[in-house]
Design an enzyme around this catalytic site. Sequence first.
Site, PDB file in Angstrom:
ATOM      1  CD  GLU A 214      -2.396   1.319   2.795  1.00  0.00           C
ATOM      2  OE1 GLU A 214      -2.755   0.265   3.365  1.00  0.00           O
ATOM      3  OE2 GLU A 214      -2.556   2.445   3.289  1.00  0.00           O
TER       4      GLU A 214
ATOM      5  NE  ARG B  14      -0.416   8.360   5.314  1.00  0.00           N
ATOM      6  CZ  ARG B  14      -0.257   7.565   6.350  1.00  0.00           C
ATOM      7  NH1 ARG B  14       0.782   7.716   7.146  1.00  0.00           N
ATOM      8  NH2 ARG B  14      -1.117   6.605   6.591  1.00  0.00           N
TER       9      ARG B  14
ATOM     10  CE  LYS C  30      -5.811   1.956   7.700  1.00  0.00           C
ATOM     11  NZ  LYS C  30      -4.769   2.599   6.893  1.00  0.00           N
TER      12      LYS C  30
HETATM   13  C1  3PG Z   1      -1.565   3.719   8.117  1.00  0.00           C
HETATM   14  O1  3PG Z   1      -1.228   4.599   7.379  1.00  0.00           O
HETATM   15  O2  3PG Z   1      -2.391   2.873   7.816  1.00  0.00           O
HETATM   16  C2  3PG Z   1      -0.928   3.675   9.443  1.00  0.00           C
HETATM   17  O3  3PG Z   1      -0.613   4.975   9.831  1.00  0.00           O
HETATM   18  C3  3PG Z   1       0.290   2.844   9.498  1.00  0.00           C
HETATM   19  O4  3PG Z   1       0.503   2.704  10.839  1.00  0.00           O
HETATM   20  P1  3PG Z   1       1.920   2.304  11.442  1.00  0.00           P
HETATM   21  O5  3PG Z   1       2.914   3.313  10.932  1.00  0.00           O
HETATM   22  O6  3PG Z   1       1.717   2.419  12.938  1.00  0.00           O
HETATM   23  O7  3PG Z   1       2.235   0.909  11.021  1.00  0.00           O
END
Ligand code: 3PG
Length: 222
Positions: free
Chosen positions: A45, A49, A133
């Site tokens: 994924e 951003r 999710k």
């Molecule tokens: C996301 O973007 O789905 C989460 O912010 C990822 O979370 P993590 O950096 O705690 O794994």
Amino acid sequence: MTAMTPLTTSVLDLAPVLPVVVLEDAGHAVPLVRALVAGGLPAVEVTLRTPAALDAVRAVAAEVPEAVVGAGTVCTPEQAAQAAAAGARFLVSPGCTDRLLGGLRETGLPFLPGVATASEALTLLECGVRELKFFPAGAAGGVPYLEALAGPLPQARFCPTGGIGPATAPAYLALPNVGCVGGSWLTPADALAAGDWARVERLAAGAAALGEARLSAGATCR
Ligand code: 3PG
């Protein structure tokens, strides 16, 4: 629009761990995803951003056909359309609104809309969306919360993401309503900056092994 083969497997069943990637440099995308695939994780994924994200999706879709690239942090219908046009094979959002749900559906791609409560899950189930999710997983209640949802909402399946790492992933993966977990621990920013793809491959191999451990513990892939 890039013509891509539709997925025949649920996004939740592509791999036990879905790497969540923030890419500052689109040039990192292809070697990074090749390292993830070499480690045993075929799906990734790419979060929308950074300005590099859509170019990264485009590059992976064109140059790493053995990978399944999706776009994350899809917050608007416009982003959903842009990600689909770039070659994303699935979409992930941190939350959902009626407008965003319409935009996600419009693409024809599979998608995982984010929920953090039973009511949000019920709202999407009412719309026929069963794959979700769970975000932000750790902060929203973690394993006990998701386990509690399995009783009243057995038709919902989740990809918990947010605050999950190699130590906590197995407990999520042991839940009946979890297909895979998402996380950014496989793609540390310093490894990307250094081009340390061997480290990414090792982290991916460790994560892929969580799926093997899960199967030998008796869980089934649906
Ligand atoms: C996301 O973007 O789905 C989460 O912010 C990822 O979370 P993590 O950096 O705690 O794994």
